[in-house]
Design an enzyme around this catalytic site. Structure first.
Site, short mmCIF file in Angstrom:
data_model
loop_
_atom_site.label_atom_id
_atom_site.label_comp_id
_atom_site.label_asym_id
_atom_site.label_seq_id
_atom_site.Cartn_x
_atom_site.Cartn_y
_atom_site.Cartn_z
N CYS A 43 78.91 52.55 80.27
CA CYS A 43 79.08 53.08 78.91
C CYS A 43 80.50 52.87 78.41
O CYS A 43 80.72 52.60 77.23
CB CYS A 43 78.74 54.58 78.88
SG CYS A 43 77.02 54.93 79.29
N ASP A 135 68.18 51.47 53.06
CA ASP A 135 67.02 52.26 52.63
C ASP A 135 66.64 53.33 53.65
O ASP A 135 65.61 53.98 53.52
CB ASP A 135 65.82 51.35 52.35
CG ASP A 135 65.41 50.52 53.57
OD1 ASP A 135 66.05 50.65 54.64
OD2 ASP A 135 64.45 49.74 53.45
#
Length: 219
Positions: A43, A135
């Site tokens: 990570c 959107d």
């Protein structure tokens, strides 16, 4: 979170303060991605490389937003490690990291594997990634196991593909990279091609005699 699903207007605490997702997104695209845990090696490399490439995401009008089920203070402390490991990161850490301690957002966004999904004792998210359009809809989904780090170049490539397809009725072929030809969608009628693709379209002849392979550099 299937393709085309509207991402809910969630509210969350982050390293850059409270985020109300739809307001924060505005008219931008977004890469929303989870990582299994803070202070873990893979990570650290992922968030670091994404931070180093922030300018590439900005060129594409893409905001970055990370998430894990760790505490906010843990995120803030870990950021210093990431910056120390990835020396190319200059100044403040360039994007927010959401703290999802109760796992509610990870469950809503389907960022947990099947075994961990219903077990509150297991807080670790998988490497889920969503590209979200202005959107608020999911345009692309990638899910990697915790053992496999993501490839930033591939993420940028698929964003380029999505944005090309958002501008014109085209799709990108296998192994496509920006600057290569794209494929005209079969739904485009031949009579509409001069207006949609004034720079021209090439039609590949196939043994079937069906003219469905049409390529263009006009995008």
């Amino acid at each position: 979170m299937r393709l085309g699903a509207v991402v809910p207007n969630f509210s969350a605490d982050s390293t850059e303060g409270k985020i109300q997702f739809h307001d924060w997104l505005g008219e931008s695209w977004c890469m929303l991605f989870s990582h299994p845990a803070d202070f873990t090696p893979v990570c650290t490399t992922e968030l670091g490389r994404i931070a180093v490439h922030k300018h590439e995401f900005e060129k594409r009008n893409v905001k970055l937003l990370a998430l894990s089920c760790d505490k906010l203070k843990s995120h803030c402390d870990w950021v210093n490690d990431i910056k120390s490991y990835c020396l190319d990161i200059k100044g403040d850490f360039p994007y927010p990291i959401i703290s999802d301690e109760d796992r509610s957002l990870a469950v809503t966004l389907d960022m947990l594997d099947e075994e961990a999904r219903n077990d509150p004792a297991v807080s670790m998210t998988v490497r889920a990634l969503y590209i979200i359009g202005p959107d608020r809809k999911v345009k692309l989904s990638m899910t990697y196991p915790t053992s496999t780090g993501r490839n930033v170049d591939e993420i940028l490539r698929v964003i380029d593909s999505l944005q090309v397809a958002a501008r014109k009725p085209v799709a990108t072929p296998a192994n496509w990279t920006p600057g290569s030809h794209v494929m005209v969608l079969p739904s485009v009628k031949d009579e509409d091609i001069p207006k949609l693709f004034p720079k021209g379209v090439d039609t590949v002849k196939m043994p079937s005699g069906i003219n469905y392979v049409r390529t263009t550099f006009d995008y």
